[in-house]
Design a protein around this motif. Structure first.
Motif, mmCIF file in Angstrom:
data_model
loop_
_atom_site.group_PDB
_atom_site.id
_atom_site.type_symbol
_atom_site.label_atom_id
_atom_site.label_comp_id
_atom_site.label_asym_id
_atom_site.label_seq_id
_atom_site.Cartn_x
_atom_site.Cartn_y
_atom_site.Cartn_z
ATOM 1 N N LEU C 67 0.814 -1.210 0.000
ATOM 2 C CA LEU C 67 0.000 0.000 0.000
ATOM 3 C C LEU C 67 0.853 1.267 0.000
ATOM 4 O O LEU C 67 0.337 2.372 0.106
ATOM 5 C CB LEU C 67 -0.936 0.003 1.215
ATOM 6 N N GLN C 68 2.155 1.093 -0.112
ATOM 7 C CA GLN C 68 3.073 2.243 -0.046
ATOM 8 C C GLN C 68 2.724 3.307 -1.088
ATOM 9 O O GLN C 68 2.663 4.488 -0.776
ATOM 10 C CB GLN C 68 4.499 1.751 -0.252
ATOM 11 N N ALA C 69 2.470 2.857 -2.321
ATOM 12 C CA ALA C 69 2.201 3.816 -3.395
ATOM 13 C C ALA C 69 0.937 4.612 -3.100
ATOM 14 O O ALA C 69 0.880 5.817 -3.344
ATOM 15 C CB ALA C 69 2.084 3.084 -4.722
ATOM 16 N N PHE C 70 -0.078 3.938 -2.538
ATOM 17 C CA PHE C 70 -1.314 4.647 -2.200
ATOM 18 C C PHE C 70 -1.032 5.691 -1.116
ATOM 19 O O PHE C 70 -1.529 6.814 -1.165
ATOM 20 C CB PHE C 70 -2.384 3.669 -1.722
ATOM 21 N N ALA C 71 -0.240 5.281 -0.141
ATOM 22 C CA ALA C 71 0.112 6.212 0.930
ATOM 23 C C ALA C 71 0.816 7.444 0.362
ATOM 24 O O ALA C 71 0.531 8.574 0.761
ATOM 25 C CB ALA C 71 1.006 5.518 1.957
ATOM 26 N N ASP C 72 1.698 7.196 -0.625
ATOM 27 C CA ASP C 72 2.410 8.320 -1.242
ATOM 28 C C ASP C 72 1.453 9.246 -1.973
ATOM 29 O O ASP C 72 1.564 10.464 -1.896
ATOM 30 C CB ASP C 72 3.463 7.797 -2.231
ATOM 31 N N VAL C 73 0.495 8.637 -2.683
ATOM 32 C CA VAL C 73 -0.469 9.454 -3.418
ATOM 33 C C VAL C 73 -1.262 10.313 -2.448
ATOM 34 O O VAL C 73 -1.447 11.519 -2.664
ATOM 35 C CB VAL C 73 -1.397 8.560 -4.263
ATOM 36 N N LEU C 78 -2.427 15.732 -0.037
ATOM 37 C CA LEU C 78 -2.624 16.610 1.106
ATOM 38 C C LEU C 78 -1.624 17.757 1.145
ATOM 39 O O LEU C 78 -1.779 18.685 1.912
ATOM 40 C CB LEU C 78 -2.508 15.805 2.411
ATOM 41 N N LYS C 79 -0.593 17.677 0.296
ATOM 42 C CA LYS C 79 0.424 18.721 0.326
ATOM 43 C C LYS C 79 -0.040 19.951 -0.420
ATOM 44 O O LYS C 79 -0.831 19.872 -1.357
ATOM 45 C CB LYS C 79 1.717 18.204 -0.308
ATOM 46 N N THR C 240 11.258 20.975 -11.032
ATOM 47 C CA THR C 240 11.908 21.412 -9.792
ATOM 48 C C THR C 240 10.951 22.190 -8.889
ATOM 49 O O THR C 240 10.924 21.997 -7.681
ATOM 50 C CB THR C 240 13.121 22.304 -10.114
ATOM 51 N N GLU C 241 10.147 23.083 -9.493
ATOM 52 C CA GLU C 241 9.339 24.001 -8.693
ATOM 53 C C GLU C 241 7.975 23.437 -8.330
ATOM 54 O O GLU C 241 7.199 24.096 -7.660
ATOM 55 C CB GLU C 241 9.145 25.324 -9.454
ATOM 56 N N TYR C 242 7.663 22.246 -8.803
ATOM 57 C CA TYR C 242 6.326 21.723 -8.551
ATOM 58 C C TYR C 242 6.268 20.975 -7.232
ATOM 59 O O TYR C 242 7.241 20.355 -6.800
ATOM 60 C CB TYR C 242 5.897 20.804 -9.689
ATOM 61 N N SER C 243 5.122 21.038 -6.603
ATOM 62 C CA SER C 243 4.968 20.322 -5.336
ATOM 63 C C SER C 243 3.543 19.778 -5.263
ATOM 64 O O SER C 243 2.697 20.100 -6.092
ATOM 65 C CB SER C 243 5.241 21.264 -4.163
ATOM 66 N N GLY C 244 3.299 18.955 -4.268
ATOM 67 C CA GLY C 244 1.947 18.453 -4.018
ATOM 68 C C GLY C 244 1.363 17.710 -5.197
ATOM 69 O O GLY C 244 2.036 16.939 -5.879
ATOM 70 N N MET C 245 0.097 17.982 -5.465
ATOM 71 C CA MET C 245 -0.635 17.231 -6.478
ATOM 72 C C MET C 245 -0.103 17.512 -7.884
ATOM 73 O O MET C 245 -0.137 16.646 -8.749
ATOM 74 C CB MET C 245 -2.117 17.609 -6.381
ATOM 75 N N GLN C 246 0.399 18.747 -8.080
ATOM 76 C CA GLN C 246 0.919 19.059 -9.415
ATOM 77 C C GLN C 246 2.149 18.216 -9.730
ATOM 78 O O GLN C 246 2.327 17.749 -10.850
ATOM 79 C CB GLN C 246 1.255 20.546 -9.500
#
Lengths: 375, 164, 352
Positions: C67-73, C78-79, C240-246
């Motif tokens: 379930l690691q990949a799901f946890a990462d998603v 949430l970021k 580099t500048e992207y974070s979270g869902m993007q």
């Protein structure tokens, strides 16, 4: 103020641009800050900015006693911490004219070679990492872990061991030391072919390093390079051969010299050096003489006034320790001539005209340790 | 010992008035600050000596003067030589040896940073380790570590407060 | 079953609305499938990498870390998605969606099994190659809009790389299209009923397969061709500048693209959902027929996926000039000669 700020920025024309590599960057292995002027992908100019991890070790040494300041040097080149300590101890012993017991000499040499081996293994892993091959890193750490465990057993710590003291070593070796080192030799010899299969023979790796970062012999001399960097350019400069210290005068080993002067030559020199270190360890491990592991030394060390210098070969080159004593219990001035400081100067002539990808390869082949540059 | 005698003779032929002394285990000579570049150039070019490597360049604050030490090495015959010079009067100034040895560039920057000796003719003399607005030269004996650090921190706290 | 669902929908929504509801449902189904497969491939990649490096890989979330990949998603969802102050905000925010949309679009003509194909386009292969090349615009947008020099360099590299390697991939695909005489995905699969192209296409098919494998890995921006996001050189390149869902969008797009390339490779060279038949071995062939076609298809896809992952964890990265040299000096000329050679073979009717 404006003047000083302008000092810190490279000038660029319209079709070029300035890019800052570091102080936080994955391939600088620390807080090295390089400013590059790029023409597309090609490096047109390069300027290093230092001091991000400057701790003033030389100044601090002036306010510590002789027995204390040795251990600050572990924090310079932390991958050859033991060899740094050894250099300081040798300089202090020279000033006091103490005869170190044979057993201590052999143990120190063994530890120094194990340190060199561990350091080169980390370098090998991170070279692969810098080139984009992640897997070699883990293979390098397999054997390195064994070495660090040997250190941990005997010295109580894994990286900054603080095992050397003036007159010998801190304590005797662990009862398992000999057998564990023998096991390490056995495993290393059985696994060394994997190193070659993973990286050395890889055509992509060879094309990334062959002919890249060429450092001619004259340049290497003029820039005062030392260690594998200088030896890959054809300079014979191994302090272990030139001025043998501790037990190096009784072991047989080869000084590895290459003449190509490119990244691949530096890579090969280090790879062969690992085997030479192995040879030294093999010669010494069965013949550790019995006796004291430390000479008796007074509690307070007061070397006679004068200047003392000792140079040793760390994993990265020549480390010189220069102590000026005024007869008191604290050094008057300590200067460390560190190998990385001089080798850093070679970065610019090597990487002008190269691509960004080459810069990473060149930095990997220089094997810079930033705390050793900044001190 | 033959080597030692020969070495002394060659040195005498270049610098007739020099006395050979010892610094640590190496031979040492002392030159005047004004003639340091000319002297080092001779040592660099003299065909018998050919000191082609500047291993280290450092300084020691002797309170009355600042002593600058050039550690030279010849890769041809393995000679080591230390050339000393004493700077007495402020402002301390020396001629840069970057044209002779490229390794001097970083060494001289470090000495400028730590001792405040300016090297004329250096291509890029700036503070190497310390911040640009740092006051004082840390490795001088007159430098008081505690005061300077406190002052620097205070001035930066002030700056931070102003920004807020 | 599909006709049954169709009838049910007509019953509920009437004849005019039913097709549209059907499209929406299919859309949802395909997106779920794609995301699920991407998540599986992330897990696979981490596990395979770990085993290659004498590690265990993810072990904590779920049994064997499944379930690691799901946890990462979930973590990435949430970021906070940060936009740099000086960035071109519109382009910056559109870019990841564009990249992901494009990779979803390419799924349309893929045949998972004889009956499971969304859109049997008569130029299916051409559609996939053309749509997937739009993705580079998203990468260029991301690199440009980030207002970061590392991102820009990464985007520039990516542009040069994808534009050049598309040629080789296209020529390799063309070889098979020529041999099978069809541009539609189902047509190409049907032409392999008596043997996969890699076996019956002689040397040209094998050369084309090798070129396709190299060129498609390069188009995916994956090691040893991951120059666009070369971590040790450009920190993370265009994202580099992207974070979270993007950032997750880029990540997902990469793995989706991996799937598309594997599926395309399977369709073109490994016979799509066709089972393995060996001439003369009747009972063996009969046994192979018993395995359902979609298992065949996904089995082959995962084998090609494994190959791509294998490349990544073994090879060092190329340099930009070496990368372009490999394409323009070696792959493209070899591909062209191979195409001519293949044409001669097809013309003489030497196909098995």
């Amino acid at each position: 103020m404006e003047q000083t700020i302008n000092n810190r920025i490279l000038q660029s024309s319209d079709d070029e641009f300035i890019i800052n590599v570091g102080p936080q960057h994955p391939s600088t292995h620390g807080v090295l800050h390089l400013q590059l002027r790029l023409d597309g992908e090609e490096i047109a100019d390069l300027k290093p900015f230092l001091g991000y991890i400057h701790r003033g070790i030389e100044k601090m040494c002036e306010s510590l006693t002789y027995k204390q300041f040795i251990y600050l040097t572990s924090r310079m080149d932390y991958l050859s911490a033991h060899i740094n300590n050894q250099a300081c101890c040798l300089a202090i012993e020279k000033s006091l004219q103490v005869e170190v017991p044979e057993r201590a000499k052999v143990i120190r040499t063994l530890m120094a070679e194990l340190t060199r081996l561990a350091s080169h293994q980390l370098w090998w892993g991170s070279t692969g990492l810098d080139m984009g091959a992640v897997s070699p890193f883990f293979y390098a750490f397999r054997e390195r872990e064994m070495i660090l465990e040997i250190f941990e057993e005997t010295c109580g710590s894994r990286l900054t061991m603080n095992y050397c003291v003036p007159g010998g070593v801190m304590n005797d070796i662990h009862p398992d030391f000999v057998s564990k080192v023998k096991k390490l030799i056995q495993q290393f010899k059985a696994n060394i072919h994997e190193y070659d299969e993973l990286l050395t023979g890889n055509p992509i790796f060879q094309s990334r390093t062959r002919g890249v970062g060429y450092l001619p012999k004259e340049d290497a001399i003029s820039l005062a390079c030392s260690g594998p960097v200088a030896r890959a350019s054809g300079i014979s400069c191994d302090v272990r051969k030139k001025e043998p210290y501790d037990a190096y005068d009784r072991v047989e080993f080869e000084e590895i010299i290459a003449s190509e002067g490119d990244c691949f030559a530096r890579y090969r020199v280090r790879m062969k050096e690992m085997l030479e270190s192995m040879k030294i360890i093999e010669q010494l491990i069965d013949n550790i003489p019995a006796g004291d592991y430390r000479a008796k030394i007074k509690g307070i060390i007061k070397p006679p006034a004068g200047e003392y210098f000792q140079r040793v070969e760390t994993a990265r080159g020549e480390l010189g320790v220069f102590i000026v004593s005024d007869g008191s219990n604290k050094p008057y001035r300590v200067k460390f001539r560190t190998p990385n400081f001089s080798n850093l100067a070679a970065l610019k002539p090597m990487s002008l005209g190269a691509k960004i990808g080459d810069l990473v390869a060149i930095m990997a082949s220089l094997d810079l340790i930033i705390p050793d540059i900044d001190r | 010992m033959m080597q030692q005698n020969g070495f002394e003779q060659i040195l005498k032929s270049i610098f007739p008035e020099i006395t050979l002394s010892k610094c640590a285990q190496f031979n040492a000579i002392e030159l005047k600050p004004e003639s340091i570049y000319a002297g080092l150039e001779k040592l660099h070019q003299q065909s018998d000596l050919k000191f082609d490597m500047l291993v280290c360049l450092t300084a020691v604050d002797r309170v009355t003067h600042i002593e600058v030490l050039y550690h030279l090495r010849s890769t041809f015959n393995g000679y080591d030589l230390i050339v000393k010079t004493a700077l007495v009067e402020q402002p301390y100034e020396l001629q840069s040896v970057v044209p002779l040895w490229r390794s001097a560039e970083l060494f001289e920057m470090e000495i400028y940073d730590m001792f405040g000796i300016s090297f004329s003719g250096h291509p890029d003399l700036r503070r190497l380790f310390m911040p640009d607005d740092w006051e004082g030269f840390p490795l001088r004996k007159s430098y008081k570590t505690t005061d300077v650090a406190d002052n620097y921190l205070d001035s930066h706290k002030l700056l931070l407060n102003q920004q807020e | 079953m599909i006709t049954w669902i169709g009838n049910k929908l007509t019953e509920i929504f009437g004849t005019t609305l039913a097709p549209y509801v059907g499209y929406v449902l299919i859309g949802f189904a395909i997106i779920t499938l794609v995301v699920l497969m991407a998540v599986i491939s992330i897990y696979l990649e981490r596990k395979i990498a770990a085993f290659m490096q004498m590690r265990l890989g993810p072990m904590r979330v779920g049994k064997w870390g499944t379930l690691q990949a799901f946890a990462d998603v979930f973590k990435l969802m949430l970021k906070e998605s940060l936009t740099p102050a000086q960035a071109d905000k519109q382009l910056f925010n559109i870019a990841p969606y564009l990249v992901l949309t494009v990779s979803f679009l390419a799924f349309a003509p893929i045949a998972f099994s004889p009956s499971l194909q969304l859109w049997d386009l008569n130029i299916g292969v051409l559609y996939v190659t053309s749509v997937s090349s739009v993705g580079v615009i998203g990468i260029l947008m991301a690199g440009w809009a980030s207002n970061n020099k590392y991102s820009l360099l990464g985007a520039m590299r990516s542009g040069a790389q994808i534009v050049s390697y598309e040629l080789s991939a296209g020529i390799a695909i063309l070889t098979i299209v020529m041999m099978s005489g069809s541009l539609s995905v189902s047509g190409i699969i049907q032409s392999q009923a008596d043997g996969w192209w890699i076996f019956k296409g002689h040397i040209p098919a094998i050369i084309a397969f090798v070129i396709f494998a190299i060129a498609s890995t390069a188009e995916l921006n994956r090691a040893p061709f991951d120059l666009a996001e070369a971590e040790q050189e450009l920190t993370a390149g265009f994202h580099t500048e992207y974070s979270g869902m993007q950032f997750a969008m880029f990540f997902l797009a990469e793995y989706t693209n991996m799937f598309i390339v594997s599926m395309l490779g399977t369709t073109l060279f490994l016979g799509g959902w066709m089972p393995l038949h060996i001439a003369g071995w009747e009972s063996f062939n009969h046994l192979m027929d018993k395995i359902p076609p979609f298992l065949w298809f996904f089995g082959k896809v995962f084998i090609s996926l494994f190959m791509i992952i294998w490349f990544r964890w073994t090879f060092p990265r190329l340099r930009i000039d070496q990368l372009l040299k490999l394409e323009w000096k070696y792959l493209l000329p070899i591909g062209m000669v191979n195409l001519v050679f293949g044409a001669i073979i097809t013309w003489l009717g030497w196909i098995l």
